[in-house]
Design a protein around this motif. Structure first.
Motif, PDB file in Angstrom:
ATOM      1  N   ALA A   1     -25.380  60.755  12.121  1.00 20.72           N
ATOM      2  CA  ALA A   1     -25.965  59.418  12.262  1.00 20.72           C
ATOM      3  C   ALA A   1     -27.474  59.444  12.062  1.00 20.72           C
ATOM      4  O   ALA A   1     -28.054  58.471  11.549  1.00 20.72           O
ATOM      5  CB  ALA A   1     -25.619  58.843  13.630  1.00 20.72           C
ATOM      6  N   GLN A   2     -28.130  60.545  12.461  1.00 17.35           N
ATOM      7  CA  GLN A   2     -29.577  60.638  12.295  1.00 17.35           C
ATOM      8  C   GLN A   2     -29.980  60.973  10.863  1.00 17.35           C
ATOM      9  O   GLN A   2     -31.163  60.908  10.522  1.00 17.35           O
ATOM     10  CB  GLN A   2     -30.139  61.700  13.251  1.00 17.35           C
ATOM     11  N   ALA A   3     -29.014  61.349  10.022  1.00 16.72           N
ATOM     12  CA  ALA A   3     -29.334  61.710   8.638  1.00 16.72           C
ATOM     13  C   ALA A   3     -29.570  60.494   7.756  1.00 16.72           C
ATOM     14  O   ALA A   3     -30.167  60.626   6.683  1.00 16.72           O
ATOM     15  CB  ALA A   3     -28.217  62.567   8.044  1.00 16.72           C
ATOM     16  N   GLY A   4     -29.103  59.326   8.161  1.00 15.14           N
ATOM     17  CA  GLY A   4     -29.293  58.134   7.354  1.00 15.14           C
ATOM     18  C   GLY A   4     -28.466  56.975   7.866  1.00 15.14           C
ATOM     19  O   GLY A   4     -27.551  57.151   8.681  1.00 15.14           O
ATOM     20  N   PRO A   5     -28.753  55.766   7.390  1.00 11.66           N
ATOM     21  CA  PRO A   5     -28.042  54.577   7.895  1.00 11.66           C
ATOM     22  C   PRO A   5     -26.650  54.386   7.314  1.00 11.66           C
ATOM     23  O   PRO A   5     -25.936  53.473   7.734  1.00 11.66           O
ATOM     24  CB  PRO A   5     -28.967  53.431   7.474  1.00 11.66           C
ATOM     25  N   ALA A   6     -26.246  55.216   6.348  1.00 11.46           N
ATOM     26  CA  ALA A   6     -24.954  55.024   5.686  1.00 11.46           C
ATOM     27  C   ALA A   6     -23.827  55.745   6.406  1.00 11.46           C
ATOM     28  O   ALA A   6     -22.826  56.099   5.790  1.00 11.46           O
ATOM     29  CB  ALA A   6     -25.037  55.503   4.238  1.00 11.46           C
ATOM     30  N   VAL A   7     -23.946  55.967   7.721  1.00 10.36           N
ATOM     31  CA  VAL A   7     -22.943  56.695   8.493  1.00 10.36           C
ATOM     32  C   VAL A   7     -22.359  55.768   9.553  1.00 10.36           C
ATOM     33  O   VAL A   7     -23.102  55.126  10.303  1.00 10.36           O
ATOM     34  CB  VAL A   7     -23.536  57.948   9.165  1.00 10.36           C
ATOM     35  N   GLU A   8     -21.033  55.687   9.598  1.00 14.21           N
ATOM     36  CA  GLU A   8     -20.315  54.913  10.608  1.00 14.21           C
ATOM     37  C   GLU A   8     -19.441  55.860  11.413  1.00 14.21           C
ATOM     38  O   GLU A   8     -18.799  56.751  10.848  1.00 14.21           O
ATOM     39  CB  GLU A   8     -19.450  53.835   9.962  1.00 14.21           C
ATOM     40  N   THR A   9     -19.404  55.657  12.731  1.00 15.07           N
ATOM     41  CA  THR A   9     -18.620  56.524  13.614  1.00 15.07           C
ATOM     42  C   THR A   9     -17.685  55.675  14.460  1.00 15.07           C
ATOM     43  O   THR A   9     -18.101  54.661  15.038  1.00 15.07           O
ATOM     44  CB  THR A   9     -19.536  57.349  14.530  1.00 15.07           C
ATOM     45  N   PHE A  10     -16.416  56.109  14.537  1.00 14.71           N
ATOM     46  CA  PHE A  10     -15.400  55.451  15.356  1.00 14.71           C
ATOM     47  C   PHE A  10     -14.659  56.519  16.151  1.00 14.71           C
ATOM     48  O   PHE A  10     -14.554  57.675  15.716  1.00 14.71           O
ATOM     49  CB  PHE A  10     -14.400  54.683  14.490  1.00 14.71           C
ATOM     50  N   THR A  11     -14.137  56.128  17.300  1.00  9.74           N
ATOM     51  CA  THR A  11     -13.254  57.008  18.063  1.00  9.74           C
ATOM     52  C   THR A  11     -11.836  56.466  17.996  1.00  9.74           C
ATOM     53  O   THR A  11     -11.616  55.250  17.935  1.00  9.74           O
ATOM     54  CB  THR A  11     -13.698  57.125  19.535  1.00  9.74           C
ATOM     55  N   LEU A  12     -10.876  57.398  18.004  1.00 11.29           N
ATOM     56  CA  LEU A  12      -9.465  57.054  17.952  1.00 11.29           C
ATOM     57  C   LEU A  12      -8.778  57.620  19.181  1.00 11.29           C
ATOM     58  O   LEU A  12      -9.008  58.765  19.552  1.00 11.29           O
ATOM     59  CB  LEU A  12      -8.807  57.631  16.693  1.00 11.29           C
ATOM     60  N   GLY A  13      -7.958  56.839  19.805  1.00 13.09           N
ATOM     61  CA  GLY A  13      -7.165  57.266  20.955  1.00 13.09           C
ATOM     62  C   GLY A  13      -5.973  56.342  21.074  1.00 13.09           C
ATOM     63  O   GLY A  13      -5.039  56.400  20.281  1.00 13.09           O
ATOM     64  N   THR A  14      -6.035  55.475  22.063  1.00 14.31           N
ATOM     65  CA  THR A  14      -5.051  54.393  22.145  1.00 14.31           C
ATOM     66  C   THR A  14      -5.601  53.126  21.506  1.00 14.31           C
ATOM     67  O   THR A  14      -4.872  52.140  21.371  1.00 14.31           O
ATOM     68  CB  THR A  14      -4.699  54.111  23.613  1.00 14.31           C
ATOM     69  N   ARG A  15      -6.880  53.165  21.108  1.00  9.00           N
ATOM     70  CA  ARG A  15      -7.512  52.039  20.426  1.00  9.00           C
ATOM     71  C   ARG A  15      -8.664  52.557  19.579  1.00  9.00           C
ATOM     72  O   ARG A  15      -9.014  53.737  19.646  1.00  9.00           O
ATOM     73  CB  ARG A  15      -8.021  51.011  21.459  1.00  9.00           C
ATOM     74  N   VAL A  16      -9.260  51.679  18.793  1.00  6.15           N
ATOM     75  CA  VAL A  16     -10.374  52.045  17.923  1.00  6.15           C
ATOM     76  C   VAL A  16     -11.663  51.505  18.539  1.00  6.15           C
ATOM     77  O   VAL A  16     -11.737  50.337  18.913  1.00  6.15           O
ATOM     78  CB  VAL A  16     -10.195  51.480  16.503  1.00  6.15           C
ATOM     79  N   THR A  17     -12.678  52.365  18.644  1.00  4.45           N
ATOM     80  CA  THR A  17     -13.966  51.965  19.207  1.00  4.45           C
ATOM     81  C   THR A  17     -15.070  52.355  18.237  1.00  4.45           C
ATOM     82  O   THR A  17     -15.134  53.503  17.788  1.00  4.45           O
ATOM     83  CB  THR A  17     -14.223  52.636  20.567  1.00  4.45           C
ATOM     84  N   ARG A  18     -15.943  51.402  17.933  1.00  6.02           N
ATOM     85  CA  ARG A  18     -17.050  51.671  17.015  1.00  6.02           C
ATOM     86  C   ARG A  18     -18.254  52.187  17.811  1.00  6.02           C
ATOM     87  O   ARG A  18     -18.710  51.535  18.763  1.00  6.02           O
ATOM     88  CB  ARG A  18     -17.430  50.402  16.260  1.00  6.02           C
ATOM     89  N   LEU A  19     -18.789  53.354  17.413  1.00  3.78           N
ATOM     90  CA  LEU A  19     -19.898  53.992  18.128  1.00  3.78           C
ATOM     91  C   LEU A  19     -21.169  54.069  17.299  1.00  3.78           C
ATOM     92  O   LEU A  19     -22.106  54.768  17.687  1.00  3.78           O
ATOM     93  CB  LEU A  19     -19.504  55.414  18.562  1.00  3.78           C
TER      94      LEU A  19
END
Length: 379
Positions: free
Chosen positions: A233-251
């Motif tokens: 994420a610190q390398a540039g703005p073109a990075v999206e992070t999500f977590t997967l479990g019982t639902r999807v969460t945008r981080l």
């Protein structure tokens, strides 16, 4: 099996596996990080050697149960205490105190002025050796102090985002002729010939999407994986992070914080399903329905961090990964067990996704993370 183990089985009517497993428990109590995988490897190695050979069983344990030079001394002490060669019975385990700090090098004494530079060089060599060993250790087996040291080493990862050719062109010293700029330069000279201008296709960062499994089976790797996601994420703005479990969460917003510890605290507060169940197929479908069609995954390098344990329908998981492959530039599946000796892709979830991924790589150590960052940079 050693003579000690043989006598023990005869005297107490216990199987050899029980004796050997008891030895691994004694090692763990003495501070040696013996995981379930290492214990299984030890039993398999002991079965391959001559069970009547003391040397064979001894070295089978050293090869499978010890992960660092510090473990070797503890191993010898516990082995001597557990197996009494005189009586043939395991003795009471003598607890070996766990070292909380690395032993200090003795740099003092006579001839300090002459030996000072050599001692400093030796200290640096020992520190570098320990750091290199830590880089290759499985993060799930580290102690709290070792994890703190490893967290500082994440800053050494060279994270570079992949590049792709843009539609627009930019001025360059060679390439194709830029007729517009060449003509404008000629008009400024009242029609006299001017220097020919050149141009080439511009490049811009290719989007990277990180999908991190935070279910119960991945809980021991979640902290390290989120630290890795923060580095991306610190390398540039073109990075999206999500977590997967019982639902999807945008981080993405939580990991935008520059300080890694504060970023992980914010991520922990945002994820409601830590160490829960695993429904990879359903969560991937939710991600694609909500964000895939909107373009976050389109043309991106998508990295999925998961061990492939699927409690739902494995066919649905395979279908969604195939669907993801249609919109993504490249799909990389990172399995923390991939880098362990003897690993086989037997989980139904892993077998369902393997035909649809471009790369299936390990993700259990800092060295494996460094290889992953290089793979993403070249994608």
């Amino acid at each position: 099996m050693t003579a000690a183990v043989t006598a023990t089985v005869t005297a107490t009517v216990r199987g050899p596996d029980e004796i050997l497993v008891g030895f691994t428990v004694a090692l763990r109590a003495a501070g040696v990080p013996v995981t379930h995988d290492r214990a299984q490897s030890y039993l398999a190695a002991a079965a391959l050697v001559d069970l009547g050979s003391v040397r064979g069983v001894y070295h089978a344990g050293r090869a499978t149960l010890c992960a660092s030079p510090a473990d070797l001394l503890r191993y010898d002490q516990v082995y001597e205490s557990y197996f009494d060669g005189r009586t043939g019975l395991p003795r009471d385990v003598v607890p070996v105190p766990r070292a909380t700090h690395a032993p200090a090098l003795e740099l003092g004494g006579e001839g300090d002025d002459a030996a000072g530079p050599d001692a400093d060089a030796e200290a640096r060599r020992v520190a570098a050796s320990r750091t290199e060993l830590l880089r290759h250790r499985d993060v799930a087996t580290l102690t709290a102090n070792e994890k703190a040291r490893l967290a500082a080493l994440f800053a050494t990862l060279d994270v570079r985002l992949p590049r792709r050719r843009a539609v627009r062109r930019r001025p360059w010293h060679r390439g194709a002729v830029d007729p517009s700029r060449t003509l404008r330069a000629s008009l400024r000279r009242m029609g006299e010939p001017a220097t020919i201008a050149w141009r080439r296709r511009a490049h811009r960062p290719r989007p990277v999407v990180l999908l991190v499994d935070v279910s119960g089976s991945m809980s021991s790797y979640a902290d390290a994986l989120l630290r890795l996601a923060h580095r991306f994420a610190q390398a540039g703005p073109a990075v999206e992070t999500f977590t997967l479990g019982t639902r999807v969460t945008r981080l993405t917003r939580a990991l935008a914080v520059r300080d890694p510890d504060r970023a992980l605290v914010a991520a922990g507060a945002a994820v409601p399903d830590w160490s829960g169940g695993t429904r990879l197929g359903e969560t991937l479908k939710a991600f694609l329905d909500r964000w895939g069609r909107r373009g976050l995954a389109r043309g991106a390098v998508v990295v999925v961090f998961s061990d492939g344990w699927e409690r739902g329908d494995a066919r649905l998981l395979g279908e969604q990964v195939a669907r993801l492959r249609l919109v993504a530039h490249r799909v990389v599946w990172v399995n923390p067990h991939r880098g362990k000796a003897g690993y086989e892709a037997v989980q139904v979830g892993v077998r369902a996704v393997l035909p649809h991924v471009d790369d299936f790589v390990a993700g259990h150590s800092l060295a494996a993370f460094a290889e992953l960052t290089e793979l993403v940079a070249r994608a």
